[in-house]
Scaffold this motif. Structure first.
Motif, PDB file in Angstrom:
ATOM      1  N   THR A   8       0.836  -1.200   0.000  1.00  0.00           N
ATOM      2  CA  THR A   8       0.000   0.000   0.000  1.00  0.00           C
ATOM      3  C   THR A   8       0.865   1.242   0.000  1.00  0.00           C
ATOM      4  O   THR A   8       2.069   1.197   0.242  1.00  0.00           O
ATOM      5  N   SER A   9       0.218   2.382  -0.270  1.00  0.00           N
ATOM      6  CA  SER A   9       0.956   3.640  -0.312  1.00  0.00           C
ATOM      7  C   SER A   9       1.357   4.065   1.096  1.00  0.00           C
ATOM      8  O   SER A   9       0.760   3.668   2.085  1.00  0.00           O
ATOM      9  N   ALA A  10       2.405   4.908   1.163  1.00  0.00           N
ATOM     10  CA  ALA A  10       2.832   5.426   2.461  1.00  0.00           C
ATOM     11  C   ALA A  10       1.691   6.186   3.113  1.00  0.00           C
ATOM     12  O   ALA A  10       0.886   6.819   2.447  1.00  0.00           O
ATOM     13  N   CYS A  11       1.645   6.113   4.427  1.00  0.00           N
ATOM     14  CA  CYS A  11       0.459   6.640   5.114  1.00  0.00           C
ATOM     15  C   CYS A  11       0.850   7.405   6.369  1.00  0.00           C
ATOM     16  O   CYS A  11       1.815   7.063   7.043  1.00  0.00           O
ATOM     17  N   ASN A  12       0.090   8.415   6.658  1.00  0.00           N
ATOM     18  CA  ASN A  12       0.271   9.241   7.845  1.00  0.00           C
ATOM     19  C   ASN A  12      -1.011   9.164   8.656  1.00  0.00           C
ATOM     20  O   ASN A  12      -2.054   9.638   8.230  1.00  0.00           O
ATOM     21  N   ILE A  13      -0.932   8.545   9.833  1.00  0.00           N
ATOM     22  CA  ILE A  13      -2.100   8.395  10.698  1.00  0.00           C
ATOM     23  C   ILE A  13      -1.992   9.377  11.852  1.00  0.00           C
ATOM     24  O   ILE A  13      -0.959   9.462  12.505  1.00  0.00           O
ATOM     25  N   SER A  14      -3.073  10.132  12.109  1.00  0.00           N
ATOM     26  CA  SER A  14      -3.110  11.080  13.220  1.00  0.00           C
ATOM     27  C   SER A  14      -4.019  10.543  14.314  1.00  0.00           C
ATOM     28  O   SER A  14      -5.166  10.164  14.050  1.00  0.00           O
ATOM     29  N   LEU A  15      -3.477  10.495  15.527  1.00  0.00           N
ATOM     30  CA  LEU A  15      -4.228  10.025  16.680  1.00  0.00           C
ATOM     31  C   LEU A  15      -4.372  11.141  17.700  1.00  0.00           C
ATOM     32  O   LEU A  15      -3.483  11.985  17.851  1.00  0.00           O
ATOM     33  N   ALA A  16      -5.498  11.118  18.431  1.00  0.00           N
ATOM     34  CA  ALA A  16      -5.654  12.011  19.574  1.00  0.00           C
ATOM     35  C   ALA A  16      -4.806  11.487  20.728  1.00  0.00           C
ATOM     36  O   ALA A  16      -4.240  10.390  20.658  1.00  0.00           O
ATOM     37  N   ASP A  17      -4.717  12.250  21.786  1.00  0.00           N
ATOM     38  CA  ASP A  17      -3.895  11.845  22.923  1.00  0.00           C
ATOM     39  C   ASP A  17      -4.353  10.535  23.545  1.00  0.00           C
ATOM     40  O   ASP A  17      -3.547   9.807  24.129  1.00  0.00           O
TER      41      ASP A  17
ATOM     42  N   LEU B  88     -13.563  12.426   2.709  1.00  0.00           N
ATOM     43  CA  LEU B  88     -12.826  11.317   2.091  1.00  0.00           C
ATOM     44  C   LEU B  88     -12.622  11.646   0.621  1.00  0.00           C
ATOM     45  O   LEU B  88     -13.583  11.824  -0.117  1.00  0.00           O
ATOM     46  N   ASP B  89     -11.372  11.755   0.211  1.00  0.00           N
ATOM     47  CA  ASP B  89     -11.083  11.976  -1.209  1.00  0.00           C
ATOM     48  C   ASP B  89      -9.766  11.298  -1.552  1.00  0.00           C
ATOM     49  O   ASP B  89      -8.961  10.973  -0.661  1.00  0.00           O
ATOM     50  N   ALA B  90      -9.560  11.054  -2.830  1.00  0.00           N
ATOM     51  CA  ALA B  90      -8.370  10.339  -3.307  1.00  0.00           C
ATOM     52  C   ALA B  90      -7.733  11.098  -4.454  1.00  0.00           C
ATOM     53  O   ALA B  90      -8.427  11.672  -5.294  1.00  0.00           O
ATOM     54  N   GLU B  91      -6.412  11.112  -4.466  1.00  0.00           N
ATOM     55  CA  GLU B  91      -5.645  11.722  -5.534  1.00  0.00           C
ATOM     56  C   GLU B  91      -4.978  10.623  -6.363  1.00  0.00           C
ATOM     57  O   GLU B  91      -4.265   9.781  -5.813  1.00  0.00           O
ATOM     58  N   GLN B  92      -5.268  10.618  -7.641  1.00  0.00           N
ATOM     59  CA  GLN B  92      -4.636   9.627  -8.511  1.00  0.00           C
ATOM     60  C   GLN B  92      -3.329  10.212  -9.040  1.00  0.00           C
ATOM     61  O   GLN B  92      -3.302  11.324  -9.607  1.00  0.00           O
ATOM     62  N   PRO B  93      -2.188   9.510  -8.877  1.00  0.00           N
ATOM     63  CA  PRO B  93      -0.913  10.048  -9.322  1.00  0.00           C
ATOM     64  C   PRO B  93      -0.890  10.230 -10.830  1.00  0.00           C
ATOM     65  O   PRO B  93      -1.538   9.520 -11.577  1.00  0.00           O
TER      66      PRO B  93
ATOM     67  N   LEU C 218      -8.573   7.567  16.550  1.00  0.00           N
ATOM     68  CA  LEU C 218      -8.193   7.868  15.176  1.00  0.00           C
ATOM     69  C   LEU C 218      -8.873   9.151  14.718  1.00  0.00           C
ATOM     70  O   LEU C 218     -10.091   9.302  14.827  1.00  0.00           O
ATOM     71  N   LEU C 219      -8.070  10.081  14.187  1.00  0.00           N
ATOM     72  CA  LEU C 219      -8.602  11.360  13.729  1.00  0.00           C
ATOM     73  C   LEU C 219      -8.489  11.544  12.225  1.00  0.00           C
ATOM     74  O   LEU C 219      -9.376  12.129  11.604  1.00  0.00           O
ATOM     75  N   ALA C 220      -7.408  11.062  11.610  1.00  0.00           N
ATOM     76  CA  ALA C 220      -7.210  11.307  10.183  1.00  0.00           C
ATOM     77  C   ALA C 220      -6.188  10.327   9.626  1.00  0.00           C
ATOM     78  O   ALA C 220      -5.350   9.787  10.349  1.00  0.00           O
ATOM     79  N   VAL C 221      -6.292  10.105   8.313  1.00  0.00           N
ATOM     80  CA  VAL C 221      -5.326   9.313   7.555  1.00  0.00           C
ATOM     81  C   VAL C 221      -4.921  10.134   6.337  1.00  0.00           C
ATOM     82  O   VAL C 221      -5.772  10.556   5.558  1.00  0.00           O
ATOM     83  N   ASN C 222      -3.627  10.407   6.222  1.00  0.00           N
ATOM     84  CA  ASN C 222      -3.108  11.206   5.093  1.00  0.00           C
ATOM     85  C   ASN C 222      -3.754  12.590   5.011  1.00  0.00           C
ATOM     86  O   ASN C 222      -3.939  13.124   3.923  1.00  0.00           O
ATOM     87  N   ALA C 223      -4.140  13.145   6.124  1.00  0.00           N
ATOM     88  CA  ALA C 223      -4.818  14.442   6.115  1.00  0.00           C
ATOM     89  C   ALA C 223      -4.562  15.146   7.436  1.00  0.00           C
ATOM     90  O   ALA C 223      -4.148  14.524   8.424  1.00  0.00           O
ATOM     91  N   THR C 224      -4.818  16.444   7.442  1.00  0.00           N
ATOM     92  CA  THR C 224      -4.711  17.216   8.676  1.00  0.00           C
ATOM     93  C   THR C 224      -5.938  16.952   9.535  1.00  0.00           C
ATOM     94  O   THR C 224      -7.069  17.119   9.072  1.00  0.00           O
ATOM     95  N   ALA C 225      -5.712  16.506  10.743  1.00  0.00           N
ATOM     96  CA  ALA C 225      -6.821  16.140  11.615  1.00  0.00           C
ATOM     97  C   ALA C 225      -7.634  17.358  11.998  1.00  0.00           C
ATOM     98  O   ALA C 225      -7.101  18.456  12.184  1.00  0.00           O
ATOM     99  N   ARG C 226      -8.927  17.162  12.118  1.00  0.00           N
ATOM    100  CA  ARG C 226      -9.810  18.219  12.598  1.00  0.00           C
ATOM    101  C   ARG C 226      -9.676  18.313  14.105  1.00  0.00           C
ATOM    102  O   ARG C 226      -9.855  17.323  14.823  1.00  0.00           O
ATOM    103  N   LYS C 227      -9.354  19.489  14.602  1.00  0.00           N
ATOM    104  CA  LYS C 227      -9.180  19.677  16.028  1.00  0.00           C
ATOM    105  C   LYS C 227     -10.540  19.725  16.732  1.00  0.00           C
ATOM    106  O   LYS C 227     -11.448  20.408  16.259  1.00  0.00           O
ATOM    107  N   PRO C 228     -10.675  18.987  17.833  1.00  0.00           N
ATOM    108  CA  PRO C 228     -11.937  19.091  18.580  1.00  0.00           C
ATOM    109  C   PRO C 228     -12.161  20.528  19.042  1.00  0.00           C
ATOM    110  O   PRO C 228     -11.223  21.242  19.390  1.00  0.00           O
TER     111      PRO C 228
ATOM    112  N   HIS D 271      -7.177  10.583   1.270  1.00  0.00           N
ATOM    113  CA  HIS D 271      -7.198  11.460   2.434  1.00  0.00           C
ATOM    114  C   HIS D 271      -8.504  11.223   3.194  1.00  0.00           C
ATOM    115  O   HIS D 271      -9.587  11.336   2.623  1.00  0.00           O
ATOM    116  N   LEU D 272      -8.370  10.887   4.452  1.00  0.00           N
ATOM    117  CA  LEU D 272      -9.538  10.575   5.276  1.00  0.00           C
ATOM    118  C   LEU D 272      -9.493  11.415   6.550  1.00  0.00           C
ATOM    119  O   LEU D 272      -8.492  11.430   7.259  1.00  0.00           O
ATOM    120  N   THR D 273     -10.595  12.118   6.818  1.00  0.00           N
ATOM    121  CA  THR D 273     -10.725  12.897   8.055  1.00  0.00           C
ATOM    122  C   THR D 273     -11.982  12.441   8.775  1.00  0.00           C
ATOM    123  O   THR D 273     -13.049  12.333   8.161  1.00  0.00           O
TER     124      THR D 273
END
Length: 357
Positions: free
Chosen positions: A107-116, A351-356, A120-130, A338-340
């Motif tokens: 799979t493609s490289a991935c950036n997962i954002s977690l809360a403290d 949820l959106d996807a970028e095709q290279p 799970l808050l986001a995947v490959n995207a800037t997390a929405r702050k509570p 990109h998933l938020t």
């Protein structure tokens, strides 16, 4: 918030696996990959209570005799009343919805954002702050006025409280006569311009109010904000949210001196049934690639004062819905997805996807 940079995504353990020993899950990087939780929805109530304190004046017993003021209380009192209540939501980690994420080089490289807390808050995207609650700032109070500074020498020299009250009442009537003469333009010494007139009338009003307080007493009001949290669950009906005593304010839920305010939660059952666990008569694979998200349900929250409906709120809650798997095909090397997620419900915000190229 902390971010886990993962060199490849992801094989997600099945729901059955997630249900075992979830209390021992520690969110973050593990030798196999990462662990995350989905949130459950918590209700946050902001309750504002107004405290009214009455202090009788020194001449309160003579208010009717000299100023013709009726119903002036001679005893100090303190009362509390509810003036407003609002409801919001936030998410906290649901330990029954913990999922292990394994590295997967396909799979493609991935950036997962977690809360403290590992939500799970986001995947490959800037997390929405509570959304942080806005701190309550009470309105500034005017400086209290000491009415005794306006008492004349004759009043202070009087030999009894009754005589002091009589002389003070006469001063009040003189002040009011002066205001009337100024307003009519009949005063012996009229001000030269409108600004001087305004200043003179303001001073007379201040003296009138201060001296009258010696008869009517003073009333002060203070507002206190309380924050209450409730995690709604199916079957929550007529549970005590808080108790409010007219004399003591907000008290413990088991303190019968306070009048109870109840909460009831109704599941609106707005969602279709969850997808079956089998496909074509065969059981699904125990492991599937992808990311789990919440599909929250709709609830109605009713607040009662005794048997009377006080307020009603509608919102979404994760624990009244179900969990869905986003296919790992969304995260293959052909796309950058990109998933938020909504931090309060764990539902998909974007949820959106970028095709290279």
């Amino acid at each position: 918030m902390r971010k886990l940079f993962i060199a490849g995504l992801l094989a997600v353990c099945s729901g059955a696996f997630a249900q075992t020993e979830t209390s021992n899950y520690r969110p973050g990087v593990t030798p196999e990959g990462a662990v995350y939780f989905l949130p459950k929805t918590v209700l946050r109530f902001v309750v504002r209570v107004e405290k009214t304190t009455y202090t009788p004046g020194d001449f309160c017993r003579y208010a009717q005799r000299y100023l013709r003021l009726n119903d002036v209380e001679a005893e100090a009192s303190t009362t509390h009343k509810l003036i407003s209540m609002t409801m919001g939501t936030y998410g906290e980690a649901d330990k029954a919805k913990g999922y292990a994420v394994k590295f997967n080089a396909k799979t493609s490289a991935c950036n997962i954002s977690l809360a403290d807390d590992g939500t799970l808050l986001a995947v490959n995207a800037t997390a929405r702050k509570p959304e942080a609650p806005v701190p309550f700032a009470p309105a500034p109070k005017p400086a209290p006025v000491n009415p005794r500074q306006y008492l004349s020498e004759e009043v202070l020299a009087a030999g009894s409280t009754a005589k002091m009250a009589e002389l003070t009442a006469q001063d009040i009537y003189d002040i009011r006569d002066s205001k009337n003469y100024l307003n009519r333009g009949e005063a012996d010494y009229m001000p030269k311009d409108g600004e001087q007139l305004r200043i003179m009338l303001a001073n007379l009003d201040r003296q009138d109010k201060a001296l009258t307080q010696l008869f009517t007493g003073t009333t002060t009001k203070d507002t206190t904000e309380y924050v209450l949290t409730v995690c709604p669950q199916p079957g929550m009906q007529k549970q005590v949210l808080f108790r409010l005593s007219q004399k003591l304010g907000l008290v413990d839920n088991d303190d019968l001196s306070g009048e109870p305010y109840y909460i009831s939660v109704t599941d609106e059952q707005s969602l279709p049934a969850a997808a079956p666990e089998t496909e074509g008569g065969k059981k699904k694979k125990e492991k599937e690639d992808g990311i789990y998200v919440n599909i929250p349900g709709k609830i109605t929250v009713n607040i009662y004062k005794g048997a009377t409906l006080l307020d009603s709120f509608e919102t979404s809650a994760a624990q009244y819905g179900y969990t869905e798997l986003l296919s790992g095909e969304l995260f293959n090397k052909r796309y950058t997805t990109h998933l938020t997620l909504n931090p309060a419900t764990g539902a998909i915000d974007k949820l959106d996807a970028e095709q290279p190229e």
